[in-house]
Design an enzyme around this catalytic site. Sequence first.
Site, mmCIF file in Angstrom:
data_model
loop_
_atom_site.group_PDB
_atom_site.id
_atom_site.type_symbol
_atom_site.label_atom_id
_atom_site.label_comp_id
_atom_site.label_asym_id
_atom_site.label_seq_id
_atom_site.Cartn_x
_atom_site.Cartn_y
_atom_site.Cartn_z
ATOM 1 N N HIS A 1 -61.840 0.842 -8.230
ATOM 2 C CA HIS A 1 -61.892 0.022 -7.024
ATOM 3 C C HIS A 1 -60.706 0.351 -6.145
ATOM 4 C CE1 HIS A 1 -63.676 -3.526 -5.059
ATOM 5 N NE2 HIS A 1 -62.483 -3.612 -4.507
ATOM 6 N N ARG B 1 -63.261 -13.854 5.129
ATOM 7 C CA ARG B 1 -61.882 -13.372 5.309
ATOM 8 C C ARG B 1 -61.837 -12.257 6.340
ATOM 9 N NH1 ARG B 1 -60.627 -11.220 -0.063
ATOM 10 N NH2 ARG B 1 -58.709 -10.506 0.874
ATOM 11 N N SER C 1 -60.149 -11.206 -5.555
ATOM 12 C CA SER C 1 -61.396 -10.624 -5.062
ATOM 13 C C SER C 1 -61.743 -9.367 -5.863
ATOM 14 C CB SER C 1 -61.222 -10.282 -3.575
ATOM 15 O OG SER C 1 -62.221 -9.422 -3.129
HETATM 16 N N1 URA Z 1 -61.151 -5.073 -1.688
HETATM 17 C C1 URA Z 1 -61.733 -6.162 -2.239
HETATM 18 O O1 URA Z 1 -62.651 -6.062 -3.036
HETATM 19 N N2 URA Z 1 -61.286 -7.354 -1.881
HETATM 20 C C2 URA Z 1 -60.279 -7.517 -1.033
HETATM 21 O O2 URA Z 1 -59.919 -8.630 -0.784
HETATM 22 C C3 URA Z 1 -59.679 -6.389 -0.447
HETATM 23 C C4 URA Z 1 -60.130 -5.167 -0.798
#
Ligand code: URA
Length: 438
Positions: free
Chosen positions: A82, A168, A183
Amino acid sequence: MRAVDIIIKKRDHLELTKEEIEFFIQGISRGEIPDYQVSAWAMAVLLNGMTPREITDLTLAMAHSGEVLDLSKVVPIAVDKHSTGGVGDKTTLVVEPAVAACGLAVGKMSGRGLGFSGGTLDKLESIPGYRTNLSREEFLAQLKTLGVVLTGQSGDLAPADGKLYALRDVTGTVQSIPLIASSVMSKKIAAGAQAIVLDVKVGLGAFMQTLDDARQLSEQMVAIGRLSGRKTVALLSDMNQPLGCAVGNALELMEAIDTLHGGGPADFREHCLTVASYMLVLGNKAPDLDAARMMAEKAIASGAAWEKFRELVKAQGGDVATIDQPERLPRARLVKVLEAPADGWIAEVHARRVGEIAVELGAGRAKKTDPVDPAVGIMVHVKVGNAVKKGQPLFTVHANHETLLKKASEDLLASLAWSHETCQPLPLFYGVIGADQL
Ligand code: URA
């Protein structure tokens, strides 16, 4: 309990209890708390922060707001990666198929563009027909048969994050360590991979502007990963200038396709090989990073990674003809090359400005309901440290409106800083957190 009291408590710098956090997150996922209260709460968290205990409780509450997959029933070990978000970051499109081609299962739920940063789902949706809304059953079945899945957050996985993330994006509440950590990690925990590589971006085009903040975010996420029994490593990577050349959905997809064919810009290719190497070691496919790198290089050179990507696109309903012949992907009507006005050295390519200009061209969203234009974007032809001659191409702008093209052209030239002397190139990585787990 009332949502407004939880907002007030956070506004007043008080620590929320586990029960309050769970109440709020369940309220978001059930649609019982209206967007304006969720936004106010997100702003209070952004301004006043959270303790490590609150962040862990928030992450677990979001992960458990839907189903938590157990991938060990489907594959022996699955790895996930990620990125915290950057400009020109199309790494997932290359590393997922490359790692899967090495025999390590990769199941990933990706996100959409957030603020000035692009999102993998928006890039994938440049492929006509590509489905980003797989159900739980489809996710598991595809992971088992194909060893690779690249989808969006389906309604039943971490639904609270899906809603919060979209809000957001349009309420100025992205840049918060607790909100980013929870997140990212809630999605990772819900998606069930046992090993996770985090690509934490730092610099002008990242949500974390300083190395200290990026380190703090990484440490927080690695700690949450450990607490939930996942091997987690965070790479701190540069995002002062765009990664690779392409910024914009179909353009980035084309660059990823080039890279899967063994080409692509040198910095992007190197970045992908490094991320893939960590994934292969963490997923027990390779004994060390050198061996892992050789595996990843071989997967690309042999065409196996590209073949995996084709299989992935096909399995998720995408029109394979458009990736076989990328000239069939969406194309902008207007294409303009911006040339260097004088000789000099490139001292800065302001990644955030480039990302914002791409969003203004239509590659990202100003409000959560805005559509994105897959065709528009920017090719960045220079890197920090390059010596440039007058007339050399700096950028190519792909636009669908004359006025937007004109404005983007002016703004892009202003996003560069020049020097009369040589400048050091930027590093790709600044460090690794959690390397003891390799
Ligand atoms: N990537 C995510 O999955 N969440 C975030 O808040 C920022 C980047």
